[in-house]
Design an enzyme around this catalytic site. Structure first.
Site, short mmCIF file in Angstrom:
data_model
loop_
_atom_site.label_atom_id
_atom_site.label_comp_id
_atom_site.label_asym_id
_atom_site.label_seq_id
_atom_site.Cartn_x
_atom_site.Cartn_y
_atom_site.Cartn_z
N GLU A 175 -42.04 113.16 -15.32
CA GLU A 175 -41.46 111.82 -15.45
C GLU A 175 -39.95 111.94 -15.47
O GLU A 175 -39.39 113.03 -15.67
CB GLU A 175 -42.00 111.12 -16.69
CG GLU A 175 -43.48 110.79 -16.55
CD GLU A 175 -44.00 109.86 -17.62
OE1 GLU A 175 -43.21 109.28 -18.37
OE2 GLU A 175 -45.23 109.71 -17.69
N HIS A 196 -37.85 98.76 -19.29
CA HIS A 196 -38.53 99.53 -18.25
C HIS A 196 -38.19 98.91 -16.91
O HIS A 196 -38.28 97.70 -16.74
CB HIS A 196 -40.05 99.51 -18.48
CG HIS A 196 -40.75 100.61 -17.74
ND1 HIS A 196 -40.86 100.62 -16.38
CD2 HIS A 196 -41.33 101.75 -18.18
CE1 HIS A 196 -41.51 101.73 -16.01
NE2 HIS A 196 -41.81 102.42 -17.10
N ARG A 253 -33.98 105.97 -17.12
CA ARG A 253 -34.55 104.62 -17.10
C ARG A 253 -33.52 103.50 -17.16
O ARG A 253 -33.64 102.49 -16.47
CB ARG A 253 -35.46 104.46 -18.31
CG ARG A 253 -36.87 104.37 -17.92
CD ARG A 253 -37.76 104.23 -19.08
NE ARG A 253 -38.99 104.92 -18.72
CZ ARG A 253 -40.04 105.00 -19.48
NH1 ARG A 253 -40.03 104.47 -20.68
NH2 ARG A 253 -41.12 105.62 -19.06
N HIS A 264 -39.26 97.15 -23.29
CA HIS A 264 -40.40 98.07 -23.27
C HIS A 264 -40.52 98.88 -24.55
O HIS A 264 -41.61 99.09 -25.06
CB HIS A 264 -40.21 99.00 -22.08
CG HIS A 264 -41.30 99.99 -21.86
ND1 HIS A 264 -42.60 99.60 -21.62
CD2 HIS A 264 -41.30 101.35 -21.85
CE1 HIS A 264 -43.35 100.68 -21.47
NE2 HIS A 264 -42.60 101.76 -21.63
N ARG A 292 -34.78 106.57 -24.94
CA ARG A 292 -35.93 107.46 -25.10
C ARG A 292 -36.26 108.21 -23.82
O ARG A 292 -36.32 107.62 -22.73
CB ARG A 292 -37.14 106.62 -25.50
CG ARG A 292 -38.42 107.39 -25.58
CD ARG A 292 -39.58 106.46 -25.75
NE ARG A 292 -39.76 105.61 -24.58
CZ ARG A 292 -40.93 105.33 -24.03
NH1 ARG A 292 -42.03 105.80 -24.55
NH2 ARG A 292 -41.02 104.54 -22.98
C1 LIG Z 1 -47.27 99.34 -21.30
C2 LIG Z 1 -46.75 100.48 -22.12
C3 LIG Z 1 -46.84 101.79 -21.64
C4 LIG Z 1 -46.35 102.86 -22.41
N1 LIG Z 1 -46.51 104.13 -21.95
C5 LIG Z 1 -46.14 105.17 -22.75
C6 LIG Z 1 -46.40 106.53 -22.38
O1 LIG Z 1 -46.99 106.79 -21.34
N2 LIG Z 1 -45.99 107.51 -23.22
C7 LIG Z 1 -45.35 107.27 -24.40
O2 LIG Z 1 -45.00 108.21 -25.11
N3 LIG Z 1 -45.11 106.00 -24.78
C8 LIG Z 1 -45.50 104.96 -23.99
N4 LIG Z 1 -45.26 103.68 -24.41
C9 LIG Z 1 -44.69 103.45 -25.74
C10 LIG Z 1 -45.76 103.74 -26.78
O3 LIG Z 1 -47.00 103.21 -26.33
C11 LIG Z 1 -45.42 103.13 -28.14
O4 LIG Z 1 -44.11 103.43 -28.50
C12 LIG Z 1 -46.35 103.68 -29.20
O5 LIG Z 1 -47.68 103.52 -28.78
C13 LIG Z 1 -46.12 102.98 -30.51
O6 LIG Z 1 -47.17 103.31 -31.37
P1 LIG Z 1 -47.25 102.62 -32.79
O7 LIG Z 1 -48.50 103.10 -33.43
O8 LIG Z 1 -45.98 102.78 -33.49
O9 LIG Z 1 -47.34 101.05 -32.45
P2 LIG Z 1 -48.47 100.20 -31.72
O10 LIG Z 1 -49.36 101.04 -30.90
O11 LIG Z 1 -47.81 99.05 -31.06
O12 LIG Z 1 -49.34 99.67 -32.93
C14 LIG Z 1 -48.82 98.75 -33.84
C15 LIG Z 1 -49.96 98.26 -34.71
O13 LIG Z 1 -49.43 97.42 -35.73
C16 LIG Z 1 -50.14 96.19 -35.75
N5 LIG Z 1 -49.27 95.18 -36.33
C17 LIG Z 1 -48.21 94.52 -35.78
N6 LIG Z 1 -47.69 93.67 -36.68
C18 LIG Z 1 -48.42 93.80 -37.82
C19 LIG Z 1 -48.37 93.19 -39.09
N7 LIG Z 1 -47.47 92.26 -39.37
N8 LIG Z 1 -49.28 93.55 -40.03
C20 LIG Z 1 -50.23 94.50 -39.75
N9 LIG Z 1 -50.30 95.12 -38.54
C21 LIG Z 1 -49.42 94.77 -37.61
C22 LIG Z 1 -50.53 95.98 -34.29
O14 LIG Z 1 -51.57 95.04 -34.17
C23 LIG Z 1 -50.96 97.40 -33.94
O15 LIG Z 1 -52.24 97.65 -34.47
C24 LIG Z 1 -45.74 102.60 -23.66
C25 LIG Z 1 -45.65 101.30 -24.13
C26 LIG Z 1 -46.15 100.24 -23.38
C27 LIG Z 1 -46.05 98.84 -23.91
#
Ligand SMILES: Cc1cc2nc3c(=O)[nH]c(=O)nc-3n(C[C@H](O)[C@H](O)[C@H](O)COP(=O)(O)OP(=O)(O)OC[C@H]3O[C@@H](n4cnc5c(N)ncnc54)[C@H](O)[C@@H]3O)c2cc1C
Length: 529
Positions: free
Chosen positions: A119, A238, A284, A343, A378
């Protein structure tokens, strides 16, 4: 006790959010008891499930943690914490083994070695992937099954946190309410250790790749409780979200450009060749700005996968192929219209190398946190890595502090009411004040910012807070996050990584440091506008 009583005691730790960071931390805490709050049924509503590329990990021949940290540092435009980056990269292999042990079917060759993708801004092939572009979905499916089979983990679905609860100078849990019940009195859920893993803030923007519920609630909640926030101005846009009239915009993963897909405008001009020596594989922020400028000039931008992938795209990138199909595009013979979209948030709640925030009793991981790994921009696929590394570190830190509890009260899940959930989602999409806020962010705090646009944004956000008819705590969490992004962006009178100021287009060595802000400081900046 049921959730409708006003106080609930979580035995052991409480994890707010059920994306990769939250679920990984819960599994690493086992057999210590933990309660995980998820607004939606597990797997839904999390950016993690939508990740396409994979997890960056220096597990290939000839690669090293040092090389990975170096690429992270270069992408981060001078404000990556190098030692931290090296330590995160060094833990990658172990965390990938954890994911594999819990059932993630990583793509491997016939010798069992990981198949690694390339990437942008990685000097080597370094991204561990699953079924082509299905990394997020497959990793989350495996973890969800593991979580459901782990008796020490109690999942509470259909509930959203609105405030951190504090007593005696420490965080003692959260106030939460049933999703879709905006006016219900919040329930206090008490815990000895609270882990905020509620994601980033992409959904604060009108054009975003993030799920609708990921709108800065975590950072807003923590800032309102007094936590120190870092690097909030750094939002990654993105370059290739699909411009097919959907909210959120489906993502066309960067790995497509890694495979040779090119960007052209509607005049057929491959404009990236004039912008950067790496053309479409430039960092990016550079590609996003180039696309943004084309669109500002009235051009349309397309991702052309036809020559590089042809019909191979159906098998190699099934998620993208499916998004195209839904939009009536056949990527083997047609170009994909694309646009930059909010993103990823590099900033967040400031934490140390164990995931501890500035508030006693509060740990933060995943996109909600700012660990110093990403700096101003990032490196692709470093966020899933950060989520698992810090999920594990926090579990270890909490385990060192907390005695194992013997038993858990019975499962306390709230029945997921499909109709009500959908209604809540529609409400979230349509609520005028939310939409106004999102347009302010895209128009004034977006890919390009200026003193004028940022001051306008801050004034308009304040007006919204003052005039919106239903200022719920949930809405305040969003406006507070928006204020923190705009205030930090106003203060940083230079351009660096994801933060571009049209009035200060160059990097300024004076700003070669992280931004730290409290909400009180951000409000002062706002009120001076
Ligand atoms: C389309 C897309 C593609 C991506 N591709 C990549 C990739 O290939 N590689 C990579 O490293 N990163 C990628 N990223 C970034 C990566 O997915 C995220 O940074 C990472 O998954 C974040 O994980 P997290 O557990 O912190 O948050 P999330 O996976 O967003 O989870 C957050 C959780 O908190 C919950 N939540 C939100 N508000 C509240 C609240 N008030 N109370 C209780 N729960 C709440 C949500 O419902 C969810 O369950 C991508 C992001 C997107 C959007």
């Amino acid at each position: 006790m049921t959730i409708y009583d006003n106080v609930l005691n979580a035995e052991g730790a409480l994890i707010v959010g059920a994306g990769l960071a939250g679920l990984f931390c819960a599994l690493k805490l086992a057999p210590r008891p933990v309660t995980v709050l998820s607004p939606k049924p597990l797997g839904l509503g999390a950016s993690s499930s939508w990740a396409q590329g994979g997890v960056a990990a220096a597990v290939g021949q000839g690669d090293s943690a040092e090389a990975h940290a170096r690429d992270t540092d270069i992408a981060g435009a001078g404000i990556v914490d190098f030692e931290l980056a090296e330590s995160v990269a060094a833990e990658a292999a172990e965390r990938i083994e954890d994911l594999a042990k819990w059932g993630t079917p990583f793509d491997r060759d016939e010798k069992g070695q990981f198949i690694l993708s390339k990437e942008a801004a990685h000097s080597v092939n370094r991204v561990v992937r699953v079924s082509g572009d299905r990394a997020g979905r497959e990793i989350m499916a495996a973890l969800i099954e593991e979580v459901r089979n782990t008796p020490s983990i109690r999942i509470v679905e259909g509930i959203t946190a609105v405030d951190l609860a504090r007593a005696d100078g420490r965080v003692i849990g959260v106030y939460a309410r049933k999703l879709g019940d905006r006016y219900a009195e919040p329930v206090l859920i008490r815990a000895r250790a609270t882990v905020l893993a509620a994601g980033g803030l992409g959904g604060l923007y009108a054009v975003t790749t993030n799920p609708p519920g990921v709108r800065g609630h975590a950072m807003g909640m923590a800032a309102r409780a007094g936590a120190l926030i870092a690097d909030s101005e750094f939002v990654q846009f993105h370059p290739t979200a699909m411009a097919v009239g959907q909210d959120p915009a489906p993502l066309a993963t960067e790995a497509l450009r890694g495979e040779g897909a090119i960007l052209v405008n509607d005049l057929g001009d491959r404009f990236m060749l004039d912008v950067h020596k790496d053309a479409e594989l430039a960092p990016r922020d550079i590609v996003a700005r180039a696309n943004f400028r084309q669109i500002q000039e009235g051009r349309k931008v397309f991702l052309d996968t036809r020559e590089a992938l042809g019909s191979r795209i159906y098998d190699a990138f099934p998620t993208v192929a499916n998004y195209c199909k839904e939009a009536g595009i056949d990527p083997a013979v047609e170009m994909i219209p694309v646009t930059p979209a909010a993103h990823f948030h590099m900033g967040g709640v400031k934490v140390d190398d164990r995931g501890r925030s500035s508030l006693a009793g509060l740990w933060v991981c995943g996109e909600a946190s700012c660990t110093g790994l990403h700096g101003a921009n990032r490196l692709a696929s470093n966020s899933l890595l950060e989520a698992v590394v810090f999920g594990a570190r926090i579990a270890e830190d909490i385990s060192g502090l907390e005695p194992i509890n013997k038993s858990l009260p019975p499962y306390l899940g709230i029945e997921w009411d499909e109709e009500k959930g959908e209604e809540a989602e529609r409400m979230l999409r349509n609520l005028t004040a939310v939409q106004q806020l999102r347009h302010i962010m895209t128009n004034y705090v977006g890919v390009e910012r200026s003193e004028e646009s940022l001051k306008t944004a801050l004034r308009k956000i304040r007006e919204l807070e003052e005039t919106a008819r239903d200022v719920t705590r949930s809405y305040l969490n969003m406006t507070v996050s928006a204020t923190l992004v705009a205030a930090a962006a106003l203060q940083r009178t230079e351009s660096r990584g994801g933060h571009y100021r049209s009035d200060y287009p160059e990097k300024n060595p004076k700003f070669r440091d992280h931004t730290t802000l409290t909400l009180t400081e951000a409000l002062k900046i706002r009120d001076a506008c």
